[in-house]
Motif scaffolding. Structure first.
Motif, mmCIF file in Angstrom:
data_model
loop_
_atom_site.group_PDB
_atom_site.id
_atom_site.type_symbol
_atom_site.label_atom_id
_atom_site.label_comp_id
_atom_site.label_asym_id
_atom_site.label_seq_id
_atom_site.Cartn_x
_atom_site.Cartn_y
_atom_site.Cartn_z
ATOM 1 N N TRP A 230 56.300 71.849 29.315
ATOM 2 C CA TRP A 230 56.613 71.207 28.041
ATOM 3 C C TRP A 230 56.825 69.704 28.173
ATOM 4 O O TRP A 230 56.875 68.993 27.159
ATOM 5 N N TYR B 154 54.759 67.745 29.782
ATOM 6 C CA TYR B 154 53.463 67.127 30.044
ATOM 7 C C TYR B 154 53.075 66.203 28.883
ATOM 8 O O TYR B 154 53.024 66.633 27.734
ATOM 9 N N PRO C 165 57.258 67.041 22.156
ATOM 10 C CA PRO C 165 56.205 67.562 23.037
ATOM 11 C C PRO C 165 54.818 67.106 22.589
ATOM 12 O O PRO C 165 54.617 66.693 21.437
ATOM 13 N N GLN D 7 48.594 75.690 22.422
ATOM 14 C CA GLN D 7 49.884 75.205 22.902
ATOM 15 C C GLN D 7 50.429 76.133 23.990
ATOM 16 O O GLN D 7 50.927 75.684 25.020
ATOM 17 N N THR E 270 50.711 74.780 27.909
ATOM 18 C CA THR E 270 52.055 74.509 28.408
ATOM 19 C C THR E 270 52.632 75.631 29.261
ATOM 20 O O THR E 270 53.478 75.384 30.122
#
Length: 591
Positions: free
Chosen positions: A362, A364, A376, A385, A389
């Protein structure tokens, strides 16, 4: 003094009864909606949010019912007036979360709640799948560079708090006196939320000036309510539309009003320019209206209301024809283009390929799209997503999450209130596949509230995670069974060996000077004359006789039962040892 104490107690009991009645009523929901609308419109949302939270927490200290806390959990997000992407300075408001957690713990202890619904044989599948989300949130990003470990810990802590709150409501709502009314209670809350959002949009559009400015804002998607932009407002209204239509089913004199509000909410969804929400809600509107028309106890009133409102809409579109065409042409030019989503999806696939097991985490590219240090990196799709993640671990976990959630709703779909919640949930999830809203904490909480009021009404023997079994005790029993079986097998083998040893023929006694060195008594002489070959070994002895086991002075059972025989000085041959116990002479080699 005793009389005064009794009077005070009676007065306090009366107050508790009135308070319980109020917090369980529609007036309480209306009060919360008014406070939220005032906080947003007057830009005093921070103190008003504290009041709303205090009203939700107070009942937990007074009586068993935890239902009143569900109302602010659904509605609190729409009170935020400041830009949702710049809320760093409002971090102290997290103290509210600590206060609510303390109230929950007090309620559990004070009213001695039963934790039976949490036993492995009773726990529901969706509840367990929600708890299991802690796994991908904890390990998401393992192997990738942790640029912001605090963000990862925050996401993990958020999931733990939400799962803990869901567990609390599972325990407290399961033994609620009117749990079968909980779905309708939340539909009333969603209806009030829809009214608040409708008023907020009207206030916002009115503040833009003339109709041209309004139409320009619609075409350009320039909508900012603080807590939401157009892509947040539209899916939230999509949840509220089925709730509003639900109240057209029961017999009441306000069916035309509910019908009008539902269609106004649908029109406002169109004004946001959020194409995904417009598409999915437009697809859902005809079957929802048809269902209400069939089930409604006010069929004539409902059908007439829909017809009149539709005709009024046609007239207004004709009157403002040029403006409407202008707005629609802008939307049609955009069509269903992906608004650069394809590049985001490519980025998600790239991150997955690089870290396929646990994903990129999360943290990144934290804040890469929102231009802050805490949002995020949204891939604008629930599926992508999860993939980017949390990797394969997250994908598998969320498959079970969605499976149990929709199975729970479908089990209760015969109830109109549960079906209305399912419709709102499905609309939100459908839009979530092309946008980010699913993982927004506020929306995630709203969906969980919609689920919990359905799950606590599921029959005890339905939707259980382990089908009524306790895998932990059964696993322990299995290992005990295997261990006991091995022990029994060893004991049986030992007894078999002992029996074999005790029944084996013992070696006959040997004289002290024999080759085996055995010691025995002098052999008795048979009364029958010995065979002429008694002193020579027979062919049978040379070929088939088994070597006797030297077991000391033990005497063969057959020798012990044999007839007395005269004693000789010669050592008996094997042939003589095998003479039958009847005392008959041994057969000679000639047969």
């Amino acid at each position: 003094m005793k009389g005064n104490a009794t009077t005070l107690k009676q007065g306090f009991d009366k107050f508790l009864a009135l308070a319980k009645k109020f917090f369980g009523s529609d007036f309480y929901i209306a009060l919360q909606a008014i406070l939220i609308l005032l906080g947003w419109s007057l830009k005093i949302w921070v103190p008003m949010l504290c009041v709303v939270a205090a009203l939700g927490a107070l009942p937990l200290f007074l009586f068993r019912d935890s239902k009143p806390l569900l109302v602010p959990l659904v509605m609190f997000t729409v009170i935020i007036r400041d830009n949702r992407h710049h809320l760093n300075s409002f971090a102290p408001l997290l103290v509210i979360v600590a206060v609510l957690v303390a109230a929950m713990i007090f309620n559990l202890i004070r009213f001695k709640r039963s934790f039976k619904p949490l036993l492995p044989q009773n726990i529901k599948g969706f509840h367990l799948s929600l708890i299991a989300l802690a796994i991908p949130f904890a390990f998401g990003g393992v192997g990738s560079p942790y640029d912001h470990p605090l963000a990862v810990l925050t996401a993990f802590a958020l999931v733990l708090v939400i799962a803990g709150a869901y567990t609390y409501f599972t325990v407290t709502l399961r033994d609620s006196e009117d749990r079968e009314k909980l779905p309708e209670y939340i539909l009333k809350t969603l209806f009030a939320t829809g009214v608040v959002i409708t008023i907020q949009l009207i206030i916002y559009y009115a503040g833009l000036g003339d109709i041209n400015e309004v139409l320009t804002a619609m075409s350009r998607k320039n909508i900012a309510l603080g807590w939401a932009g157009p892509n947040n407002v539209a899916p939230m209204l999509s949840i509220c539309v089925p709730a509003t239509l639900y109240f057209c089913i029961k017999r009441n004199m306000f069916t035309p009003l509910f019908t009008f509000l539902a269609l106004v909410e649908y029109v406002l969804i169109i004004t946001t320019g959020c194409r995904g929400a417009i598409l999915f809600t437009t697809i859902a509107m005809p079957p929802m209206i048809l269902y209400v028309a069939v089930k409604s106890e006010n069929k004539v009133s409902f059908i007439l209301s829909v017809s009149v409102i539709f005709l009024v809409g046609v007239v207004l579109c004709a009157y403002y024809g040029n403006k409407v065409v202008e707005v629609l042409s802008v939307m049609l030019r955009k069509g269903l283009d992906d608004s650069n989503r394809s590049s985001l999806y490519d980025s998600a696939i790239k991150a997955f390929r690089q870290w396929p097991i646990f994903g990129a985490g999360w943290d990144y590219r934290l804040g890469g799209l929102a231009k802050n240090d805490y949002t995020p990196y949204w891939y604008h799709s629930t599926f992508f997503q999860i993939l980017a993640t949390m990797g394969l671990v997250g994908l598998v976990t969320f498959v079970f999450f969605y499976f149990w959630r929709y199975r729970t709703f479908l089990v209760m779909a015969k109830h109109p209130a549960c079906l209305a919640l399912l419709a709102g949930h499905a609309l939100f999830d459908a839009y979530g596949m092309i946008d980010t809203n699913f993982f927004g904490p506020t929306f995630f909480i709203i969906l969980l509230v919609m689920t919990i009021v359905v799950e606590v009404n599921v029959p005890d023997n339905k939707c259980r995670a382990f089908a009524g079994h306790n895998p932990f005790s059964e696993l322990a029993s299995y290992f005990r069974y295997v261990s006991e079986k091995k022990r029994s097998a060893r004991e049986a083998e030992q007894k078999r060996l002992e029996a074999a040893n005790s029944s084996a023929p013992a070696r006959p006694a040997q004289p002290a000077n024999s080759q085996t060195g055995g010691h025995s008594e002098a052999p008795k002489v048979s009364s029958t004359p010995p065979s002429k070959h008694a002193n020579s070994p027979s062919k049978a002895e040379n070929s088939n006789a088994e070597p006797a086991v030297n077991e000391g002075p033990a005497v063969n059972d057959e020798s012990a039962n044999a007839e007395p025989s005269p004693t000789t000085d010669e050592t008996p041959t094997q042939h003589e040892r095998e003479t039958p116990a009847s005392g008959a002479p041994a057969p000679s080699d000639e047969g």
